[in-house]
Motif scaffolding. Structure first.
Motif, PDB file in Angstrom:
ATOM      1  N   THR A  72       0.838  -1.198   0.000  1.00 53.73           N
ATOM      2  CA  THR A  72       0.000   0.000   0.000  1.00 53.73           C
ATOM      3  C   THR A  72       0.876   1.252   0.000  1.00 53.73           C
ATOM      4  N   LEU A  73       1.912   1.243   0.812  1.00 53.74           N
ATOM      5  CA  LEU A  73       2.831   2.384   0.866  1.00 53.74           C
ATOM      6  C   LEU A  73       3.495   2.604  -0.487  1.00 53.74           C
ATOM      7  N   ILE A  74       3.958   1.542  -1.105  1.00 55.17           N
ATOM      8  CA  ILE A  74       4.624   1.658  -2.403  1.00 55.17           C
ATOM      9  C   ILE A  74       3.643   2.179  -3.458  1.00 55.17           C
ATOM     10  N   GLU A  75       2.409   1.692  -3.418  1.00 53.10           N
ATOM     11  CA  GLU A  75       1.391   2.172  -4.361  1.00 53.10           C
ATOM     12  C   GLU A  75       1.119   3.667  -4.168  1.00 53.10           C
ATOM     13  N   LEU A  76       1.075   4.115  -2.912  1.00 52.61           N
ATOM     14  CA  LEU A  76       0.885   5.541  -2.636  1.00 52.61           C
ATOM     15  C   LEU A  76       2.063   6.361  -3.164  1.00 52.61           C
ATOM     16  N   LEU A  77       3.271   5.851  -2.991  1.00 51.89           N
ATOM     17  CA  LEU A  77       4.451   6.548  -3.501  1.00 51.89           C
ATOM     18  C   LEU A  77       4.431   6.621  -5.024  1.00 51.89           C
ATOM     19  N   GLU A  78       3.955   5.550  -5.663  1.00 46.57           N
ATOM     20  CA  GLU A  78       3.843   5.551  -7.121  1.00 46.57           C
ATOM     21  C   GLU A  78       2.802   6.575  -7.583  1.00 46.57           C
ATOM     22  N   ARG A  79       1.687   6.665  -6.854  1.00 46.74           N
ATOM     23  CA  ARG A  79       0.665   7.656  -7.194  1.00 46.74           C
ATOM     24  C   ARG A  79       1.200   9.077  -6.993  1.00 46.74           C
ATOM     25  N   LEU A  80       1.976   9.269  -5.918  1.00 48.98           N
ATOM     26  CA  LEU A  80       2.609  10.574  -5.691  1.00 48.98           C
ATOM     27  C   LEU A  80       3.538  10.935  -6.849  1.00 48.98           C
ATOM     28  N   ASP A  81       4.314   9.948  -7.302  1.00 48.46           N
ATOM     29  CA  ASP A  81       5.231  10.186  -8.405  1.00 48.46           C
ATOM     30  C   ASP A  81       4.456  10.534  -9.674  1.00 48.46           C
ATOM     31  N   GLU A  82       3.384   9.792  -9.962  1.00 52.69           N
ATOM     32  CA  GLU A  82       2.557  10.077 -11.137  1.00 52.69           C
ATOM     33  C   GLU A  82       1.986  11.491 -11.058  1.00 52.69           C
ATOM     34  N   ASN A  83       1.548  11.884  -9.876  1.00 56.72           N
ATOM     35  CA  ASN A  83       1.002  13.225  -9.674  1.00 56.72           C
ATOM     36  C   ASN A  83       2.068  14.290  -9.956  1.00 56.72           C
ATOM     37  N   HIS A  84       3.279  14.033  -9.484  1.00 57.57           N
ATOM     38  CA  HIS A  84       4.361  14.989  -9.705  1.00 57.57           C
ATOM     39  C   HIS A  84       4.797  15.013 -11.178  1.00 57.57           C
ATOM     40  N   VAL A  85       4.694  13.885 -11.868  1.00 56.67           N
ATOM     41  CA  VAL A  85       4.999  13.867 -13.300  1.00 56.67           C
ATOM     42  C   VAL A  85       3.975  14.730 -14.051  1.00 56.67           C
ATOM     43  N   GLN A  86       2.708  14.657 -13.639  1.00 59.44           N
ATOM     44  CA  GLN A  86       1.682  15.509 -14.243  1.00 59.44           C
ATOM     45  C   GLN A  86       1.996  16.986 -13.974  1.00 59.44           C
ATOM     46  N   MET A  87       2.465  17.281 -12.768  1.00 56.45           N
ATOM     47  CA  MET A  87       2.836  18.655 -12.439  1.00 56.45           C
ATOM     48  C   MET A  87       4.033  19.105 -13.289  1.00 56.45           C
ATOM     49  N   LEU A  88       4.931  18.175 -13.569  1.00 55.56           N
ATOM     50  CA  LEU A  88       6.085  18.467 -14.418  1.00 55.56           C
ATOM     51  C   LEU A  88       5.626  18.790 -15.841  1.00 55.56           C
ATOM     52  N   ASP A  89       4.642  18.041 -16.341  1.00 57.72           N
ATOM     53  CA  ASP A  89       4.077  18.337 -17.662  1.00 57.72           C
ATOM     54  C   ASP A  89       3.439  19.726 -17.677  1.00 57.72           C
ATOM     55  N   LEU A  90       2.732  20.061 -16.597  1.00 57.05           N
ATOM     56  CA  LEU A  90       2.116  21.386 -16.504  1.00 57.05           C
ATOM     57  C   LEU A  90       3.185  22.478 -16.433  1.00 57.05           C
ATOM     58  N   ALA A  91       4.294  22.190 -15.773  1.00 60.15           N
ATOM     59  CA  ALA A  91       5.378  23.181 -15.687  1.00 60.15           C
ATOM     60  C   ALA A  91       5.930  23.478 -17.077  1.00 60.15           C
ATOM     61  N   ALA A  92       6.021  22.446 -17.926  1.00 57.46           N
ATOM     62  CA  ALA A  92       6.491  22.657 -19.298  1.00 57.46           C
ATOM     63  C   ALA A  92       5.470  23.488 -20.084  1.00 57.46           C
ATOM     64  N   ALA A  93       4.196  23.180 -19.892  1.00 57.89           N
ATOM     65  CA  ALA A  93       3.142  23.959 -20.564  1.00 57.89           C
ATOM     66  C   ALA A  93       3.130  25.396 -20.059  1.00 57.89           C
ATOM     67  N   LYS A  94       3.385  25.563 -18.766  1.00 55.36           N
ATOM     68  CA  LYS A  94       3.421  26.908 -18.181  1.00 55.36           C
ATOM     69  C   LYS A  94       4.581  27.710 -18.775  1.00 55.36           C
ATOM     70  N   LYS A  95       5.716  27.062 -18.948  1.00 55.97           N
ATOM     71  CA  LYS A  95       6.881  27.733 -19.540  1.00 55.97           C
ATOM     72  C   LYS A  95       6.518  28.262 -20.926  1.00 55.97           C
ATOM     73  N   GLN A  96       5.856  27.426 -21.721  1.00 49.47           N
ATOM     74  CA  GLN A  96       5.473  27.844 -23.063  1.00 49.47           C
ATOM     75  C   GLN A  96       4.452  28.983 -23.014  1.00 49.47           C
ATOM     76  N   ALA A  97       3.498  28.895 -22.085  1.00 45.84           N
ATOM     77  CA  ALA A  97       2.480  29.944 -21.951  1.00 45.84           C
ATOM     78  C   ALA A  97       3.121  31.268 -21.542  1.00 45.84           C
ATOM     79  N   ILE A  98       4.120  31.208 -20.668  1.00 39.60           N
ATOM     80  CA  ILE A  98       4.823  32.424 -20.241  1.00 39.60           C
ATOM     81  C   ILE A  98       5.562  33.023 -21.436  1.00 39.60           C
ATOM     82  N   MET A  99       6.259  32.174 -22.185  1.00 38.22           N
ATOM     83  CA  MET A  99       7.032  32.672 -23.327  1.00 38.22           C
ATOM     84  C   MET A  99       6.111  33.227 -24.417  1.00 38.22           C
ATOM     85  N   ASP A 100       4.919  32.639 -24.567  1.00 42.25           N
ATOM     86  CA  ASP A 100       3.960  33.107 -25.579  1.00 42.25           C
ATOM     87  C   ASP A 100       3.090  34.245 -25.066  1.00 42.25           C
ATOM     88  N   ASN A 101       3.243  34.586 -23.791  1.00 45.42           N
ATOM     89  CA  ASN A 101       2.422  35.614 -23.150  1.00 45.42           C
ATOM     90  C   ASN A 101       0.932  35.271 -23.270  1.00 45.42           C
TER      91      ASN A 101
END
Length: 166
Positions: free
Chosen positions: A5-34
Protein backbone atom coordinates in the motif's frame (compact mmCIF):
# COMPACT_ATOMS: atom_id res chain seq x y z
CA UNK A 1 -1.83 -1.36 5.70
CA UNK A 2 1.03 -3.16 4.14
CA UNK A 3 4.24 -2.16 2.47
CA UNK A 4 2.52 -2.71 -0.88
CA UNK A 5 0.00 0.00 0.00
CA UNK A 6 2.83 2.38 0.87
CA UNK A 7 4.62 1.66 -2.40
CA UNK A 8 1.39 2.17 -4.36
CA UNK A 9 0.89 5.54 -2.64
CA UNK A 10 4.45 6.55 -3.50
CA UNK A 11 3.84 5.55 -7.12
CA UNK A 12 0.67 7.66 -7.19
CA UNK A 13 2.61 10.57 -5.69
CA UNK A 14 5.23 10.19 -8.41
CA UNK A 15 2.56 10.08 -11.14
CA UNK A 16 1.00 13.22 -9.67
CA UNK A 17 4.36 14.99 -9.70
CA UNK A 18 5.00 13.87 -13.30
CA UNK A 19 1.68 15.51 -14.24
CA UNK A 20 2.84 18.66 -12.44
CA UNK A 21 6.09 18.47 -14.42
CA UNK A 22 4.08 18.34 -17.66
CA UNK A 23 2.12 21.39 -16.50
CA UNK A 24 5.38 23.18 -15.69
CA UNK A 25 6.49 22.66 -19.30
CA UNK A 26 3.14 23.96 -20.56
CA UNK A 27 3.42 26.91 -18.18
CA UNK A 28 6.88 27.73 -19.54
CA UNK A 29 5.47 27.84 -23.06
CA UNK A 30 2.48 29.94 -21.95
CA UNK A 31 4.82 32.42 -20.24
CA UNK A 32 7.03 32.67 -23.33
CA UNK A 33 3.96 33.11 -25.58
CA UNK A 34 2.42 35.61 -23.15
CA UNK A 35 -0.75 33.47 -23.21
CA UNK A 36 -2.55 34.60 -20.06
CA UNK A 37 -5.66 32.45 -20.63
CA UNK A 38 -3.57 29.27 -20.87
CA UNK A 39 -1.54 30.35 -17.85
CA UNK A 40 -4.69 30.76 -15.74
CA UNK A 41 -5.95 27.34 -16.86
CA UNK A 42 -2.61 25.70 -16.09
CA UNK A 43 -2.46 27.28 -12.65
CA UNK A 44 -5.97 26.02 -11.90
CA UNK A 45 -4.96 22.46 -12.86
CA UNK A 46 -1.76 22.86 -10.85
CA UNK A 47 -3.78 23.85 -7.80
CA UNK A 48 -5.87 20.67 -8.07
CA UNK A 49 -2.75 18.53 -8.38
CA UNK A 50 -1.20 20.27 -5.38
CA UNK A 51 -4.28 19.46 -3.29
CA UNK A 52 -4.11 15.85 -4.46
CA UNK A 53 -0.42 15.74 -3.49
CA UNK A 54 -1.29 16.94 0.00
CA UNK A 55 -3.94 14.22 0.33
CA UNK A 56 -1.57 11.53 -0.94
CA UNK A 57 1.13 12.76 1.43
CA UNK A 58 -1.29 12.47 4.34
CA UNK A 59 -2.18 8.92 3.28
CA UNK A 60 1.53 8.12 2.94
CA UNK A 61 2.16 9.24 6.51
CA UNK A 62 -0.71 7.06 7.74
CA UNK A 63 0.63 4.15 5.71
CA UNK A 64 4.11 4.55 7.19
CA UNK A 65 2.63 4.62 10.69
CA UNK A 66 0.59 1.47 9.95
CA UNK A 67 3.69 -0.25 8.53
CA UNK A 68 5.69 0.65 11.65
CA UNK A 69 2.88 -0.69 13.82
CA UNK A 70 2.95 -3.89 11.74
CA UNK A 71 6.66 -4.45 12.39
CA UNK A 72 6.22 -3.84 16.09
CA UNK A 73 7.29 -0.21 16.44
CA UNK A 74 4.69 1.56 18.54
CA UNK A 75 5.97 5.15 18.39
CA UNK A 76 5.17 7.53 15.57
CA UNK A 77 8.68 7.91 14.15
CA UNK A 78 9.27 10.32 11.30
CA UNK A 79 11.47 8.08 9.15
CA UNK A 80 12.60 8.83 5.62
CA UNK A 81 12.36 6.08 3.01
CA UNK A 82 16.01 5.04 3.36
CA UNK A 83 15.56 4.53 7.10
CA UNK A 84 12.25 2.78 6.51
CA UNK A 85 13.85 0.44 3.97
CA UNK A 86 16.13 -0.87 6.74
CA UNK A 87 13.03 -2.31 8.39
CA UNK A 88 12.08 -4.23 5.22
CA UNK A 89 13.66 -7.65 5.08
CA UNK A 90 12.16 -9.04 1.87
CA UNK A 91 14.71 -8.24 -0.89
CA UNK A 92 12.01 -7.70 -3.55
CA UNK A 93 10.01 -5.33 -1.36
CA UNK A 94 13.15 -3.45 -0.37
CA UNK A 95 14.19 -3.11 -4.02
CA UNK A 96 10.71 -1.83 -4.99
CA UNK A 97 10.75 0.69 -2.15
CA UNK A 98 14.23 1.96 -3.00
CA UNK A 99 13.35 2.11 -6.71
CA UNK A 100 10.27 4.27 -6.16
CA UNK A 101 12.26 6.42 -3.74
CA UNK A 102 14.86 7.14 -6.43
CA UNK A 103 12.21 7.71 -9.08
CA UNK A 104 10.26 10.09 -6.85
CA UNK A 105 13.42 11.99 -5.88
CA UNK A 106 14.34 12.40 -9.56
CA UNK A 107 10.85 13.63 -10.48
CA UNK A 108 10.83 16.10 -7.59
CA UNK A 109 14.26 17.42 -8.57
CA UNK A 110 13.15 17.95 -12.18
CA UNK A 111 9.96 19.64 -10.99
CA UNK A 112 11.92 21.95 -8.70
CA UNK A 113 14.23 22.98 -11.57
CA UNK A 114 11.28 23.55 -13.92
CA UNK A 115 9.54 25.72 -11.34
CA UNK A 116 12.71 27.74 -10.72
CA UNK A 117 13.08 28.32 -14.46
CA UNK A 118 9.45 29.45 -14.73
CA UNK A 119 9.95 31.80 -11.80
CA UNK A 120 12.98 33.37 -13.50
CA UNK A 121 11.01 33.72 -16.76
CA UNK A 122 8.18 35.47 -14.93
CA UNK A 123 10.65 37.80 -13.19
CA UNK A 124 12.27 38.63 -16.54
CA UNK A 125 8.88 39.24 -18.12
CA UNK A 126 7.89 41.58 -15.31
CA UNK A 127 11.20 43.44 -15.58
CA UNK A 128 10.67 43.81 -19.33
CA UNK A 129 7.12 45.10 -18.81
CA UNK A 130 8.39 47.60 -16.25
CA UNK A 131 11.14 48.75 -18.62
CA UNK A 132 8.66 49.02 -21.52
CA UNK A 133 6.29 51.10 -19.43
CA UNK A 134 9.13 53.42 -18.48
CA UNK A 135 9.94 53.88 -22.17
CA UNK A 136 6.31 54.49 -23.16
CA UNK A 137 5.17 56.61 -20.26
CA UNK A 138 8.45 58.15 -19.27
CA UNK A 139 9.95 58.67 -15.90
CA UNK A 140 8.26 60.93 -13.35
CA UNK A 141 9.15 64.61 -13.79
CA UNK A 142 10.43 63.94 -17.31
CA UNK A 143 9.63 66.67 -19.81
CA UNK A 144 6.76 65.66 -22.06
CA UNK A 145 7.36 68.17 -24.83
CA UNK A 146 10.54 68.94 -26.63
CA UNK A 147 12.38 72.05 -25.57
CA UNK A 148 15.61 73.19 -27.14
CA UNK A 149 18.50 72.95 -24.70
CA UNK A 150 18.70 76.73 -24.50
CA UNK A 151 15.00 76.96 -23.58
CA UNK A 152 15.11 74.54 -20.68
CA UNK A 153 15.10 75.87 -17.19
CA UNK A 154 18.54 75.22 -15.73
CA UNK A 155 17.17 73.80 -12.48
CA UNK A 156 15.41 70.83 -14.16
CA UNK A 157 17.60 67.93 -15.06
CA UNK A 158 16.38 65.01 -17.12
CA UNK A 159 16.61 61.73 -15.23
CA UNK A 160 17.97 58.91 -17.36
CA UNK A 161 18.06 55.18 -16.98
CA UNK A 162 21.71 55.33 -15.97
CA UNK A 163 23.29 57.91 -13.72
CA UNK A 164 26.80 58.40 -15.05
CA UNK A 165 27.67 60.97 -12.40
CA UNK A 166 27.99 58.22 -9.73
Amino acid sequence: MSLTTLIELLERLDENHVQMLDLAAAKKQAIMDNDIDSLVDIMSRESKLTKLSAQLEEQREQSVFAFLQGVGIRSNLNLNLTELSRLVFDPEDKARLLHIQGQLADTLDRLKKANELNQRLIEQTLAFIDYSLDLLVGRPNQEITYQPPSGRPSSVSRPGLFDARG
